[in-house]
Write a protein that holds these residues in place. Structure first.
Motif, PDB file in Angstrom:
ATOM      1  N   ARG A 271       0.734  -1.232   0.040  1.00 32.15           N
ATOM      2  CA  ARG A 271      -0.027  -0.120   0.049  1.00 32.15           C
ATOM      3  C   ARG A 271       0.996   1.284   0.095  1.00 32.15           C
ATOM      4  NH1 ARG A 271      -3.251  -3.272   4.141  1.00 32.15           N
ATOM      5  NH2 ARG A 271      -1.429  -2.593   5.713  1.00 32.15           N
ATOM      6  N   VAL A 272       0.732   2.028  -1.050  1.00 29.76           N
ATOM      7  CA  VAL A 272       1.633   3.091  -1.226  1.00 29.76           C
ATOM      8  C   VAL A 272       0.830   4.385  -1.447  1.00 29.76           C
ATOM      9  CG1 VAL A 272       3.653   4.420  -2.589  1.00 29.76           C
ATOM     10  CG2 VAL A 272       3.530   1.635  -2.174  1.00 29.76           C
ATOM     11  N   ASP A 273       1.041   5.499  -0.679  1.00 30.93           N
ATOM     12  CA  ASP A 273       0.668   6.788  -0.822  1.00 30.93           C
ATOM     13  C   ASP A 273       1.221   7.632  -2.133  1.00 30.93           C
ATOM     14  OD1 ASP A 273      -0.565   9.378  -0.625  1.00 30.93           O
ATOM     15  OD2 ASP A 273       1.037  10.068   0.956  1.00 30.93           O
ATOM     16  N   ILE A 274       0.616   7.992  -2.938  1.00 36.32           N
ATOM     17  CA  ILE A 274       1.153   8.844  -4.030  1.00 36.32           C
ATOM     18  C   ILE A 274       0.807  10.217  -4.210  1.00 36.32           C
ATOM     19  CG2 ILE A 274       1.701   6.773  -5.528  1.00 36.32           C
ATOM     20  CD1 ILE A 274      -0.735   7.759  -7.337  1.00 36.32           C
ATOM     21  N   ILE A 275       0.092  10.615  -3.160  1.00 40.01           N
ATOM     22  CA  ILE A 275      -0.566  12.112  -3.018  1.00 40.01           C
ATOM     23  C   ILE A 275      -1.707  12.360  -4.162  1.00 40.01           C
ATOM     24  CG2 ILE A 275       0.156  14.738  -2.657  1.00 40.01           C
ATOM     25  CD1 ILE A 275       2.797  13.883  -1.969  1.00 40.01           C
ATOM     26  N   ALA A 276      -1.279  12.409  -5.354  1.00 41.17           N
ATOM     27  CA  ALA A 276      -2.223  12.632  -6.526  1.00 41.17           C
ATOM     28  C   ALA A 276      -2.143  11.908  -7.520  1.00 41.17           C
ATOM     29  CB  ALA A 276      -2.007  14.428  -6.727  1.00 41.17           C
ATOM     30  N   SER A 277      -3.015  11.761  -8.490  1.00 37.56           N
ATOM     31  CA  SER A 277      -3.097  10.801  -9.465  1.00 37.56           C
ATOM     32  C   SER A 277      -2.010  11.120 -10.660  1.00 37.56           C
ATOM     33  CB  SER A 277      -4.331  10.229  -9.926  1.00 37.56           C
ATOM     34  OG  SER A 277      -5.022  11.679 -10.556  1.00 37.56           O
ATOM     35  N   ARG A 278      -1.782  12.396 -11.061  1.00 36.88           N
ATOM     36  CA  ARG A 278      -1.136  12.924 -12.139  1.00 36.88           C
ATOM     37  C   ARG A 278       0.131  13.544 -11.808  1.00 36.88           C
ATOM     38  NH1 ARG A 278      -5.944  16.219 -15.007  1.00 36.88           N
ATOM     39  NH2 ARG A 278      -7.597  14.658 -15.436  1.00 36.88           N
ATOM     40  N   GLY A 279       0.641  13.196 -10.560  1.00 33.45           N
ATOM     41  CA  GLY A 279       1.960  13.789 -10.348  1.00 33.45           C
ATOM     42  C   GLY A 279       3.122  12.624 -10.572  1.00 33.45           C
ATOM     43  N   ALA A 280       4.398  13.166 -10.268  1.00 35.49           N
ATOM     44  CA  ALA A 280       5.469  12.231 -10.372  1.00 35.49           C
ATOM     45  C   ALA A 280       5.668  11.130  -9.652  1.00 35.49           C
ATOM     46  CB  ALA A 280       6.622  13.280 -10.121  1.00 35.49           C
ATOM     47  N   ALA A 281       4.921  11.007  -8.570  1.00 42.38           N
ATOM     48  CA  ALA A 281       4.962   9.783  -7.739  1.00 42.38           C
ATOM     49  C   ALA A 281       4.095   8.625  -8.250  1.00 42.38           C
ATOM     50  CB  ALA A 281       4.542   9.952  -6.313  1.00 42.38           C
ATOM     51  N   SER A 282       3.002   9.175  -9.051  1.00 38.91           N
ATOM     52  CA  SER A 282       1.961   8.127  -9.828  1.00 38.91           C
ATOM     53  C   SER A 282       2.813   7.556 -10.991  1.00 38.91           C
ATOM     54  CB  SER A 282       0.838   8.937 -10.284  1.00 38.91           C
ATOM     55  OG  SER A 282       0.194   7.974 -11.257  1.00 38.91           O
ATOM     56  N   GLY A 283       3.684   8.389 -11.488  1.00 37.29           N
ATOM     57  CA  GLY A 283       4.475   7.738 -12.874  1.00 37.29           C
ATOM     58  C   GLY A 283       5.670   7.004 -12.218  1.00 37.29           C
ATOM     59  N   LEU A 284       6.184   7.139 -10.880  1.00 37.57           N
ATOM     60  CA  LEU A 284       7.041   6.085 -10.651  1.00 37.57           C
ATOM     61  C   LEU A 284       6.578   4.979 -10.114  1.00 37.57           C
ATOM     62  CD1 LEU A 284       8.942   8.558  -8.182  1.00 37.57           C
ATOM     63  CD2 LEU A 284       9.864   7.788 -10.358  1.00 37.57           C
ATOM     64  N   MET A 285       5.310   4.882  -9.576  1.00 29.51           N
ATOM     65  CA  MET A 285       4.547   3.502  -9.344  1.00 29.51           C
ATOM     66  C   MET A 285       4.275   2.840 -10.640  1.00 29.51           C
ATOM     67  SD  MET A 285       5.276   3.148  -6.186  1.00 29.51           S
ATOM     68  CE  MET A 285       4.229   1.896  -6.164  1.00 29.51           C
ATOM     69  N   ARG A 286       3.732   3.608 -11.563  1.00 28.14           N
ATOM     70  CA  ARG A 286       3.334   3.150 -12.962  1.00 28.14           C
ATOM     71  C   ARG A 286       4.830   2.282 -13.388  1.00 28.14           C
ATOM     72  NH1 ARG A 286       0.715   7.751 -13.900  1.00 28.14           N
ATOM     73  NH2 ARG A 286       2.156   8.346 -15.555  1.00 28.14           N
ATOM     74  N   GLY A 287       5.727   3.022 -13.289  1.00 28.15           N
ATOM     75  CA  GLY A 287       6.886   2.325 -13.593  1.00 28.15           C
ATOM     76  C   GLY A 287       7.365   1.039 -13.156  1.00 28.15           C
ATOM     77  N   PHE A 288       7.262   1.130 -11.730  1.00 25.03           N
ATOM     78  CA  PHE A 288       7.412  -0.101 -10.801  1.00 25.03           C
ATOM     79  C   PHE A 288       6.393  -1.149 -11.117  1.00 25.03           C
ATOM     80  CE2 PHE A 288       6.163  -2.377  -6.924  1.00 25.03           C
ATOM     81  CZ  PHE A 288       7.577  -3.077  -6.730  1.00 25.03           C
ATOM     82  N   HIS A 289       5.164  -0.668 -11.245  1.00 26.15           N
ATOM     83  CA  HIS A 289       4.219  -1.921 -11.674  1.00 26.15           C
ATOM     84  C   HIS A 289       4.618  -2.519 -13.102  1.00 26.15           C
ATOM     85  CE1 HIS A 289       0.544  -4.074 -11.926  1.00 26.15           C
ATOM     86  NE2 HIS A 289       0.061  -3.198 -13.166  1.00 26.15           N
ATOM     87  N   ARG A 290       5.021  -1.791 -14.284  1.00 24.76           N
ATOM     88  CA  ARG A 290       5.569  -2.332 -15.531  1.00 24.76           C
ATOM     89  C   ARG A 290       6.499  -3.282 -15.389  1.00 24.76           C
ATOM     90  NH1 ARG A 290       4.240   3.047 -17.318  1.00 24.76           N
ATOM     91  NH2 ARG A 290       6.472   3.658 -17.033  1.00 24.76           N
ATOM     92  N   THR A 291       7.375  -2.879 -14.369  1.00 27.99           N
ATOM     93  CA  THR A 291       8.464  -3.863 -14.162  1.00 27.99           C
ATOM     94  C   THR A 291       8.372  -4.990 -13.368  1.00 27.99           C
ATOM     95  OG1 THR A 291      10.017  -1.903 -14.177  1.00 27.99           O
ATOM     96  CG2 THR A 291      11.073  -3.932 -13.267  1.00 27.99           C
ATOM     97  N   TYR A 292       7.316  -4.929 -12.356  1.00 31.01           N
ATOM     98  CA  TYR A 292       7.089  -6.152 -11.349  1.00 31.01           C
ATOM     99  C   TYR A 292       5.582  -6.233 -11.622  1.00 31.01           C
ATOM    100  CZ  TYR A 292      12.170  -5.399  -9.641  1.00 31.01           C
ATOM    101  OH  TYR A 292      13.224  -5.356  -9.663  1.00 31.01           O
TER     102      TYR A 292
END
Length: 311
Positions: free
Chosen positions: A90-111
């Motif tokens: 469970r990870v908090d990304i603050i907002a759906s369109r910000g940089a943290a969301s992009g980082l987690m999408r990249g993590f999901h693509r890799t894993y």
């Protein structure tokens, strides 16, 4: 209701014999009989009829069997939801369109095999409290605001320095520039209605204003990104800051311009926070992934406030 008695009832129903159920459960036949009897007393009905071949379900037993199976499935799901390594990260990304969301999408693509729950919490105090309570495993934040150090049990690491860009409408005085220096922004109105006093991003922009003599206005209600884009597009006197990795889409007719800021480049520092005793294996995987895929920090020609925790 005792789940062991329910589990024993299902085992007998599937095996058709008390002895075979006892073997599968690794208990004695006497223990199986006692558990079934206890369940029958609790329900007030007979569940089995003994026959020369073993045990047959009564009408009541047949009615109870699908519900017993569902009870066991619910129990298994409940245990899995809190068992380390089996529940989602469970990870908090603050907002759906910000940089943290992009980082987690990249993590999901890799894993893709890692189950994720993504949440969006507003302020750092709420996020830290959620980390400490176990409600979330990690949060992306800019830390730490002066006078509000992180608790000793919270770990953090810088994961991304995100350059700020100037967003203008087509009639703005700087709209034709290929880049602008921070000094050139002095005297221009930068409108950011999403800045809320007391947040870490408010502390960041307060320091940016003090350091470079900028004019940042947070007046008016915050109607969201669409209203911000509409206003900047239609108002030549207004511009706003936008993170380089913020993902927003606007109509082509808006004619909006994204202009790099230099001399130095203000960068927004994103850090990952987690509890030092959190054993979730996917958390370690996330940290390793971010360390391997994000750029360096405090690069030459960039600026962050002095209070930001270094890498």
């Amino acid at each position: 209701m005792d789940l062991d008695t329910v589990r024993t009832f299902v085992a007998v129903a599937d095996a058709g014999q008390f002895q075979q159920a006892a073997t599968e459960l690794a208990v004695t036949q006497q223990a199986v009989s006692k558990r079934v009897a206890a369940l029958e007393r609790a329900l007030g009905v007979r569940l089995f009829t003994r026959t020369p071949r073993g045990a047959e379900l009564t009408i009541d037993g047949q009615a109870f069997l699908p519900h017993a199976r569902e009870l066991l499935r619910v129990s298994e799901r409940a245990v899995a939801s809190v068992r380390t390594g089996r529940r989602p990260l469970r990870v908090d990304i603050i907002a759906s369109r910000g940089a943290a969301s992009g980082l987690m999408r990249g993590f999901h693509r890799t894993y893709p095999e890692v189950d994720l729950d993504v949440v969006m919490l507003f302020d750092i105090d709420t996020a830290v409290a959620a980390i400490r309570s176990g409600a979330i495993d990690a949060s992306f934040r800019a830390v730490a605001v002066p006078g509000r150090p992180l608790p000793e049990d919270i770990e953090c690491v810088r994961v991304l320095d995100e350059p700020l860009q100037l967003l203008t409408g087509p009639a703005h005085a700087l709209a034709g520039a290929k880049s602008v220096t921070v000094a050139e922004l002095a005297g221009h109105r930068i409108w950011m209605p999403g800045i809320v006093p007391g947040t870490e991003w408010a502390a960041y922009y307060d320091d940016l204003v003090a350091e470079f003599g900028l004019t940042i206005e947070a007046t008016g209600p915050n109607f969201g990104s669409d209203a911000l884009l509409d206003t900047v597009a239609d108002t030549p006197a207004l511009a706003t800051f936008m993170g380089e990795q913020t993902r927003l889409v606007w109509p082509a007719g808006h004619g909006l311009r994204l202009i790099p800021v230099t001399g130095p480049t203000p960068v927004y520092p994103h850090s990952l926070l987690w509890h030092r005793d959190n054993p979730h294996p996917a958390l370690a995987t996330l940290r390793t992934h971010l360390a391997a895929t994000t750029a360096g920090h405090d690069a030459a020609g960039t600026w962050t406030p002095d209070w930001v925790i270094p890498r």
